[in-house]
Design an enzyme around this catalytic site. Structure first.
Site, PDB file in Angstrom:
ATOM      1  N   PRO A  18       0.753  -1.282  -0.051  1.00 53.68           N
ATOM      2  CA  PRO A  18       0.122  -0.029  -0.023  1.00 53.68           C
ATOM      3  C   PRO A  18       0.714   1.173   0.194  1.00 53.68           C
ATOM      4  CG  PRO A  18      -0.178  -1.328   2.254  1.00 53.68           C
ATOM      5  CD  PRO A  18       0.429  -2.226   1.151  1.00 53.68           C
ATOM      6  N   ASN A  19       0.231   2.121  -0.519  1.00 54.46           N
ATOM      7  CA  ASN A  19       0.919   3.781  -0.766  1.00 54.46           C
ATOM      8  C   ASN A  19       2.063   3.642  -1.689  1.00 54.46           C
ATOM      9  OD1 ASN A  19      -1.230   4.688   1.008  1.00 54.46           O
ATOM     10  ND2 ASN A  19      -0.305   3.699   2.515  1.00 54.46           N
ATOM     11  N   ARG A  26       5.159  10.874  -2.553  1.00 53.99           N
ATOM     12  CA  ARG A  26       4.846  10.500  -1.302  1.00 53.99           C
ATOM     13  C   ARG A  26       6.224  10.691  -0.423  1.00 53.99           C
ATOM     14  NH1 ARG A  26       4.612   4.391   1.313  1.00 53.99           N
ATOM     15  NH2 ARG A  26       4.122   5.075   3.418  1.00 53.99           N
ATOM     16  N   TYR A  31      11.223   8.344   1.258  1.00 58.42           N
ATOM     17  CA  TYR A  31      11.018   7.191   0.064  1.00 58.42           C
ATOM     18  C   TYR A  31      11.703   7.577  -1.292  1.00 58.42           C
ATOM     19  CZ  TYR A  31       7.670   5.656   3.758  1.00 58.42           C
ATOM     20  OH  TYR A  31       7.026   5.250   4.738  1.00 58.42           O
ATOM     21  N   ASN A  82       7.754  -5.661  -0.714  1.00 59.12           N
ATOM     22  CA  ASN A  82       7.988  -4.637   0.094  1.00 59.12           C
ATOM     23  C   ASN A  82       6.370  -4.519   0.551  1.00 59.12           C
ATOM     24  OD1 ASN A  82       7.632  -2.312   1.698  1.00 59.12           O
ATOM     25  ND2 ASN A  82       9.012  -0.840   0.101  1.00 59.12           N
ATOM     26  N   ALA A  85       3.021  -0.784   4.950  1.00 56.49           N
ATOM     27  CA  ALA A  85       2.699  -0.801   6.473  1.00 56.49           C
ATOM     28  C   ALA A  85       1.983  -2.106   6.833  1.00 56.49           C
ATOM     29  CB  ALA A  85       1.636   0.142   6.470  1.00 56.49           C
ATOM     30  N   GLU A 106      12.245  -9.632   2.047  1.00 61.19           N
ATOM     31  CA  GLU A 106      11.268  -8.393   2.203  1.00 61.19           C
ATOM     32  C   GLU A 106      12.464  -7.224   2.208  1.00 61.19           C
ATOM     33  OE1 GLU A 106      10.145  -8.585   6.367  1.00 61.19           O
ATOM     34  OE2 GLU A 106      10.047  -6.456   6.546  1.00 61.19           O
ATOM     35  N   HIS A 108      12.661  -2.851   2.021  1.00 59.18           N
ATOM     36  CA  HIS A 108      12.115  -1.361   2.374  1.00 59.18           C
ATOM     37  C   HIS A 108      12.812  -0.298   1.935  1.00 59.18           C
ATOM     38  CE1 HIS A 108       9.042  -3.111   4.967  1.00 59.18           C
ATOM     39  NE2 HIS A 108      10.122  -4.243   5.383  1.00 59.18           N
ATOM     40  N   ARG A 115      13.107   4.337  12.539  1.00 56.35           N
ATOM     41  CA  ARG A 115      11.839   5.286  12.729  1.00 56.35           C
ATOM     42  C   ARG A 115      10.955   5.090  13.769  1.00 56.35           C
ATOM     43  NH1 ARG A 115       8.981   4.914   6.665  1.00 56.35           N
ATOM     44  NH2 ARG A 115       8.212   6.612   7.505  1.00 56.35           N
TER      45      ARG A 115
HETATM   46  C1  DQA Z   1       8.107   1.144   3.721  1.00 54.80           C
HETATM   47  C2  DQA Z   1       8.116   1.072   5.437  1.00 54.80           C
HETATM   48  C3  DQA Z   1       6.815   0.977   5.853  1.00 54.80           C
HETATM   49  O1  DQA Z   1       6.925   0.973   7.569  1.00 54.80           O
HETATM   50  C4  DQA Z   1       5.647   1.930   5.309  1.00 54.80           C
HETATM   51  O2  DQA Z   1       4.444   1.738   5.895  1.00 54.80           O
HETATM   52  C5  DQA Z   1       5.674   1.907   3.850  1.00 54.80           C
HETATM   53  C6  DQA Z   1       7.062   1.906   3.269  1.00 54.80           C
HETATM   54  C7  DQA Z   1       9.227   1.311   3.280  1.00 54.80           C
HETATM   55  O3  DQA Z   1       9.628   0.974   1.878  1.00 54.80           O
HETATM   56  O4  DQA Z   1      10.339   1.870   3.873  1.00 54.80           O
HETATM   57  O5  DQA Z   1       4.911   2.091   3.234  1.00 54.80           O
HETATM   58  O6  DQA Z   1       7.894  -0.426   3.651  1.00 54.80           O
END
Ligand code: DQA
Length: 152
Positions: A18-19, A26, A31, A82, A85, A106, A108, A115
């Site tokens: 998501p996002n 964003r 990011y 990835n 959240a 995984e 990020h 964080r």
């Molecule tokens: C993320 C880190 C997560 O905590 C966050 O909710 C994201 C992006 C990252 O790529 O740094 O959406 O996965």
């Protein structure tokens, strides 16, 4: 899903949670400035150099992520994910990864250990062969390298 072509090479599923569709606009200070499309282009180009095929998928919906993991279970050799959240609380995605029994890395963009407190926990990490965090878009490239090394 965007798939690259040659059928003989192993197929790797890349999942963006998501996002991540909003990458580029964003919180770029966290990011980075690459859009999702630009990120996928870098992943595909890395995949070519490693001799694997890639399918990139993004969803804001937990169920769609799970359905995609299930749907690719017989065609994929492994996954890079990835989970956004969902990393921090989705036992359902964790169970999907374990259910399909495919090696998964995984990744990020940001360093989740540096964080907010809630980001330090990954419920996904225990079912993955590795976690790469905090290297910006290169986390995906390193994640792909790690997976390909594991598969060899
Ligand atoms: C993320 C880190 C997560 O905590 C966050 O909710 C994201 C992006 C990252 O790529 O740094 O959406 O996965």
């Amino acid at each position: 899903m965007t798939k690259s072509k040659t059928q003989t090479e192993p197929f790797i599923l890349v999942v963006h949670g998501p996002n991540l569709n909003l990458l580029g606009e964003r919180e770029p200070e966290i990011y980075g400035s690459l859009t999702l499309k630009e990120l996928n282009e870098r992943i595909v180009s890395k995949a070519r150099s490693l001799g694997v095929r890639i399918g990139c998928f993004q969803s804001n919906h937990e169920g769609q992520i799970i359905d995609t993991i299930h749907g690719q279970r017989h065609s994929a050799a492994g996954m890079v994910i990835n989970p956004g959240a969902f990393t921090h609380y989705s036992y359902a995605i964790r169970d999907a990864i374990s259910a399909v029994n495919l090696p998964c890395v995984e990744v990020h963009l940001s360093d989740i250990q540096q964080r907010e407190e809630f980001r330090r926990i990954s419920v996904i990490a225990p079912v993955c062969i590795g976690q790469i965090s905090g290297k910006g878009y290169e986390s995906y490239l390193l994640g792909l390298e790690k997976l390909v090394e594991y598969l060899r």
